[in-house]
Motif scaffolding. Structure first.
Motif, PDB file in Angstrom:
ATOM      1  N   GLN A  52      42.115  55.398  40.900  1.00 35.21           N
ATOM      2  CA  GLN A  52      43.482  55.427  40.361  1.00 35.21           C
ATOM      3  C   GLN A  52      43.908  56.841  39.970  1.00 35.21           C
ATOM      4  O   GLN A  52      45.089  57.113  39.796  1.00 35.21           O
ATOM      5  CB  GLN A  52      43.607  54.517  39.131  1.00 35.21           C
ATOM      6  CG  GLN A  52      43.500  53.043  39.465  1.00 35.21           C
ATOM      7  CD  GLN A  52      43.720  52.202  38.222  1.00 35.21           C
ATOM      8  OE1 GLN A  52      42.772  51.935  37.486  1.00 35.21           O
ATOM      9  NE2 GLN A  52      44.967  51.791  37.971  1.00 35.21           N
ATOM     10  N   CYS A  97      48.627  46.542  35.790  1.00 37.37           N
ATOM     11  CA  CYS A  97      47.837  47.661  36.302  1.00 37.37           C
ATOM     12  C   CYS A  97      48.603  48.958  36.097  1.00 37.37           C
ATOM     13  O   CYS A  97      49.810  49.005  36.339  1.00 37.37           O
ATOM     14  CB  CYS A  97      47.586  47.435  37.795  1.00 37.37           C
ATOM     15  SG  CYS A  97      46.591  48.714  38.565  1.00 37.37           S
ATOM     16  N   LEU A  98      47.887  49.992  35.672  1.00 44.92           N
ATOM     17  CA  LEU A  98      48.529  51.291  35.480  1.00 44.92           C
ATOM     18  C   LEU A  98      49.127  51.814  36.789  1.00 44.92           C
ATOM     19  O   LEU A  98      50.079  52.589  36.776  1.00 44.92           O
ATOM     20  CB  LEU A  98      47.513  52.312  34.950  1.00 44.92           C
ATOM     21  CG  LEU A  98      46.970  52.032  33.543  1.00 44.92           C
ATOM     22  CD1 LEU A  98      45.810  52.968  33.237  1.00 44.92           C
ATOM     23  CD2 LEU A  98      48.071  52.183  32.500  1.00 44.92           C
ATOM     24  N   HIS A 139      39.069  43.013  38.476  1.00 48.37           N
ATOM     25  CA  HIS A 139      40.236  43.837  38.798  1.00 48.37           C
ATOM     26  C   HIS A 139      39.809  45.276  39.108  1.00 48.37           C
ATOM     27  O   HIS A 139      40.266  45.869  40.090  1.00 48.37           O
ATOM     28  CB  HIS A 139      41.206  43.790  37.601  1.00 48.37           C
ATOM     29  CG  HIS A 139      42.423  44.649  37.733  1.00 48.37           C
ATOM     30  ND1 HIS A 139      43.708  44.127  37.758  1.00 48.37           N
ATOM     31  CD2 HIS A 139      42.568  45.992  37.798  1.00 48.37           C
ATOM     32  CE1 HIS A 139      44.574  45.129  37.858  1.00 48.37           C
ATOM     33  NE2 HIS A 139      43.910  46.268  37.881  1.00 48.37           N
ATOM     34  N   GLU A 140      38.908  45.839  38.273  1.00 42.47           N
ATOM     35  CA  GLU A 140      38.493  47.237  38.480  1.00 42.47           C
ATOM     36  C   GLU A 140      37.627  47.391  39.723  1.00 42.47           C
ATOM     37  O   GLU A 140      37.764  48.370  40.462  1.00 42.47           O
ATOM     38  CB  GLU A 140      37.752  47.772  37.247  1.00 42.47           C
ATOM     39  CG  GLU A 140      38.562  47.802  35.958  1.00 42.47           C
ATOM     40  CD  GLU A 140      39.946  48.409  36.100  1.00 42.47           C
ATOM     41  OE1 GLU A 140      40.152  49.306  36.944  1.00 42.47           O
ATOM     42  OE2 GLU A 140      40.852  47.963  35.369  1.00 42.47           O
ATOM     43  N   HIS A 143      39.712  47.798  42.682  1.00 44.93           N
ATOM     44  CA  HIS A 143      40.225  49.156  42.902  1.00 44.93           C
ATOM     45  C   HIS A 143      39.236  49.989  43.717  1.00 44.93           C
ATOM     46  O   HIS A 143      39.632  50.799  44.554  1.00 44.93           O
ATOM     47  CB  HIS A 143      40.433  49.871  41.554  1.00 44.93           C
ATOM     48  CG  HIS A 143      41.749  49.563  40.896  1.00 44.93           C
ATOM     49  ND1 HIS A 143      42.964  49.845  41.476  1.00 44.93           N
ATOM     50  CD2 HIS A 143      42.031  49.037  39.674  1.00 44.93           C
ATOM     51  CE1 HIS A 143      43.946  49.481  40.650  1.00 44.93           C
ATOM     52  NE2 HIS A 143      43.405  48.983  39.550  1.00 44.93           N
ATOM     53  N   GLY A 174      44.936  47.393  33.927  1.00 43.61           N
ATOM     54  CA  GLY A 174      43.771  48.118  34.405  1.00 43.61           C
ATOM     55  C   GLY A 174      44.092  48.806  35.704  1.00 43.61           C
ATOM     56  O   GLY A 174      43.202  49.189  36.395  1.00 43.61           O
TER      57      GLY A 174
HETATM   58 NI    NI Z   1      44.479  48.292  37.906  1.00 47.32          NI
END
Ligand code: NI
Length: 174
Positions: A52, A97-98, A139-140, A143, A174
């Motif tokens: 990210q 999510c960011l 979730h992470e 990514h 996240g």
């Molecule tokens: Ni995220």
């Protein structure tokens, strides 16, 4: 310490898969400190992953211990080369999510997982997780494989929701 720039959709780099970390050195720990500072600066972010911020290595941070509703948790976790080794049950839940600042979405995740990961020193740790913490980890890890929660909603028409106010403490990002 430094705040890192967060990639947001539709940046194509968010779809890249990340590679394993092999060197556990001071440079890695300094990056993890910057990643943590960036997570804490994000409104209500319970997790963040290295890709990210444009670093395509298998590193994530998860901490669900400070959510408004208390949830089962293992505190603040630095997850290097995380691997989910077991999945159990499934549950629909809301995620943010960011990297997707304007939407939240309903996503199906396993209710319970077993996780193996290294810490910032390279020590292997294993966890059994459930509920919101298990969701945040799934979730992470997504990514790290180039997947966003918006890729997992069943229907973009009925399961994506526009954020009214992007505020601290709202949702779980996240
Ligand atoms: Ni995220």
């Amino acid at each position: 310490m430094a705040l890192l720039e967060i990639l947001t959709v539709p940046d194509p780099r968010l779809k890249d898969a990340s590679v394993a970390v092999e060197r556990f050195d001071q440079e890695l720990r300094s990056f993890i400190a910057d990643l943590e500072e960036t997570r804490q600066a994000g409104p209500g972010a319970v997790g963040i992953a290295a890709p990210q911020v444009g670093r395509f290595q298998r590193i994530a941070i998860v901490d669900v211990s400070k959510t408004r509703k208390p949830v089962a948790n293992h505190g603040h976790l630095v997850l290097v080369n995380p691997e989910i080794t077991h999945w159990d049950g499934f549950e629909l839940g809301r995620e943010g999510c960011l990297s997707v600042p304007h939407y939240t979405g309903n996503v199906i995740r396993a209710e319970r997982i077993r996780l193996r990961a290294q810490d910032a020193q390279g020590e292997v740790r294993e966890f059994e997780m459930e509920g919101f913490e298990a969701r945040a980890v799934q979730h992470e890890v997504d990514h790290l494989d180039g997947l966003l929660f918006i890729d997992r909603v069943v229907s973009r028409r009925t399961d994506l929701f526009q954020r009214k106010v992007y505020q601290k403490g709202g949702g779980g990002k996240g």
